[in-house]
Design an enzyme around this catalytic site. Structure first.
Site, short mmCIF file in Angstrom:
data_model
loop_
_atom_site.label_atom_id
_atom_site.label_comp_id
_atom_site.label_asym_id
_atom_site.label_seq_id
_atom_site.Cartn_x
_atom_site.Cartn_y
_atom_site.Cartn_z
N LYS A 172 0.82 -1.22 0.00
CA LYS A 172 0.00 0.00 0.00
C LYS A 172 0.85 1.26 0.00
CE LYS A 172 -2.28 -1.05 3.72
NZ LYS A 172 -1.82 -2.43 3.96
N THR A 173 1.86 1.30 0.87
CA THR A 173 2.65 2.53 0.99
C THR A 173 3.39 2.83 -0.31
OG1 THR A 173 2.90 2.24 3.38
CG2 THR A 173 4.51 3.65 2.27
N GLU A 224 -3.51 6.09 1.35
CA GLU A 224 -3.30 4.72 1.79
C GLU A 224 -4.36 4.39 2.83
OE1 GLU A 224 0.09 2.18 4.27
OE2 GLU A 224 0.67 3.99 3.17
#
Length: 481
Positions: free
Chosen positions: A144-145, A187
């Protein structure tokens, strides 16, 4: 081609008059954030301040992030005290923001409720930001990051001037947040069960696995079925979803979306990465959209997983009308957010990298990326959480087997109580039993540092790996401690 918009300053230097819509119609409120030194809360603090609100915070410990916030003009009080929300040192606040992990009897929460001050969960604040205008929410149990960072960087390069909320420091922004006039890219952390009720315009769905499942802590789901139902609910509320075609099961979890597009290497993907050309520094590839070639792209991070992350970023930028060539150029220059294949430095000619990988799939991907460099791969691995180790130590051991050498550290508890019989040696013992001849367990970190200093050679790649504080070893080796 989208006309380029004037580049917006990244937080914290963005001026309040560059702010996007205010959440829930609020304007000029005083927000106080519990645990403001965390990577998510610090990003909220920066976004709220850039949008014209008064912001303060507190944290149990002083960190680099709290020091940075203070330098940016956001006051941070040490520790937790009921007076923080009504008296000293900030005066009465309007809104107290806390994560669901904060105990309900926390003194500041109690004081806020007794004083009639609004207590706002952090996910409710994120929901406000996502609903305020065009938005992109990145979900999944891995990547995600990095993917969120890549989307924001590609959009910025393409002239779309995004705002961003990222769980890591993005070097291009010098921050974990950015304020712009374009789409808001965020995110979205599935470990907070409230994520399922958020609403955004576009969902990027990277993968779904049994992470943060099986515990009774606030950051765990009871069952994988409940977690997957949360994914399905979040996706179903969006206008469109872009899911990874290479990850099994995402089609089923995305079947409630009004519009479903796919990205990946799979032949049925709408956006495809083809003709991959990996090298020591990264991978060059061709991007197609429904068989039409959009252009050449490159990610300067090794590993097939980063090709997919980069492809997702270019696909989102294309969906929002951004210029592909400019987006691809920005992506090619991107070196990753903090703690995601972060090049820390060198020692005796050995390259030192730090990576946040901590569950089996992430660890396997990081090891594959390391092998792509052609160097001797030496991993310092710190298992994360007793429950996660109990659930997955055999898979963690298997994921590390392709490394040339592995140093295993003690488990990072992350506030969990020890579980009898669960120890880092489960991983090292299994690796030895499967024939790995260069794996050792170390209770003393200084032993690891000394061993690496004595044996580092040009052509080595030393990777510190885990979600705890294993990064300190990388900095010590590189002379940055």
């Amino acid at each position: 081609m989208t006309e380029s918009l004037p580049a917006s300053e990244s937080v914290p230097t963005g001026a309040p008059d560059a702010a996007v819509h205010s959440p829930s119609g609020h304007s000029g409120l005083h927000y106080h954030l519990l645990g403001v030194g965390g990577i998510g809360m610090s990003a909220f603090a920066r976004l709220l301040r850039a949008r014209g609100h008064t912001v303060s915070g507190c944290d149990a410990s002083s960190t680099d992030l709290t020091a940075q916030l203070k330098a940016e003009g956001i006051p941070v009080a040490p520790g937790h005290d009921a007076a923080h929300v009504t008296e000293r040192p900030f005066g009465r606040v309007d809104v107290l923001v806390a994560s669901e992990a904060v105990p309900k009897d926390h003194p500041e929460l109690r004081a806020a409720r007794e004083a009639g001050i609004e207590v706002r969960p952090r996910m409710a604040l994120l929901d406000d930001l996502l609903r305020a205008g065009p938005s992109v929410g990145v979900i999944g149990t891995h990547g995600k990051t990095t993917t969120t960072s890549m989307v924001a960087v590609a959009m910025q390069g393409a002239g779309l001037d995004p705002s961003a909320f990222v769980g890591g420091i993005v070097p291009e922004f010098g921050s974990n947040a950015r304020v712009g006039q374009g789409p808001f890219v965020a995110e979205v952390d599935e470990s907070d069960r409230a994520f399922a009720d958020l609403q955004c315009e576009t969902v990027v769905f990277t993968n779904a696995e049994d992470d943060h499942v099986g515990g009774d802590q606030p950051t765990y789901w009871r069952t994988v079925e409940e977690q997957h139902a949360g994914f399905r609910r979040f996706v179903g509320a969006a206008r469109q979803v872009l899911s990874c075609a290479d990850w099994p099961g995402l089609d089923e979890l995305s079947d409630g979306a009004a519009v479903h597009l796919r990205y990946g290497q799979a032949e049925h993907a709408d956006y495809r990465a083809v003709d991959l050309r990996p090298d020591e520094e990264g991978t060059t590839f061709t991007v197609t959209f429904r068989e039409a070639v959009l252009g050449e792209a490159r990610v300067a991070l090794p590993g097939t997983h980063n090709v997919l992350n980069g492809l997702a970023a270019l696909a989102v930028t294309h969906l929002y009308g951004g210029d592909f060539t400019r987006a691809a150029a920005a992506l090619a220059d991107f070196r990753g957010p903090g703690r995601r294949w972060e090049r820390v430095g060198e020692y005796a000619g050995a390259l030192i990298v730090d990576d946040y990988a901590h569950n089996a799939t992430k660890v396997a991907s990081a090891v594959q990326a390391a092998r792509q460099t052609g160097r001797r791969v030496r991993v310092v691995f710190q298992p994360h959480r007793f429950l996660r180790t109990q659930q997955s130590w055999p898979r963690l051991a298997d994921a590390l087997m392709d490394a040339d050498e592995v140093f295993v550290l003690d488990i990072a508890a992350a506030s969990e109580d020890p579980i009898p019989g669960i120890h880092a040696t489960l991983i090292s013992d299994r690796m030895r039993a499967q024939g790995h001849g260069h794996v050792t367990y170390h209770a003393d970190r200084e032993e690891v540092v000394a061993a690496l200093r004595d044996s580092a050679q040009p052509g080595d790649l030393i990777v510190t790996m885990g979600a705890g504080d294993v990064w300190k070893i990388a900095r010590t080796l590189a002379g940055r401690a």
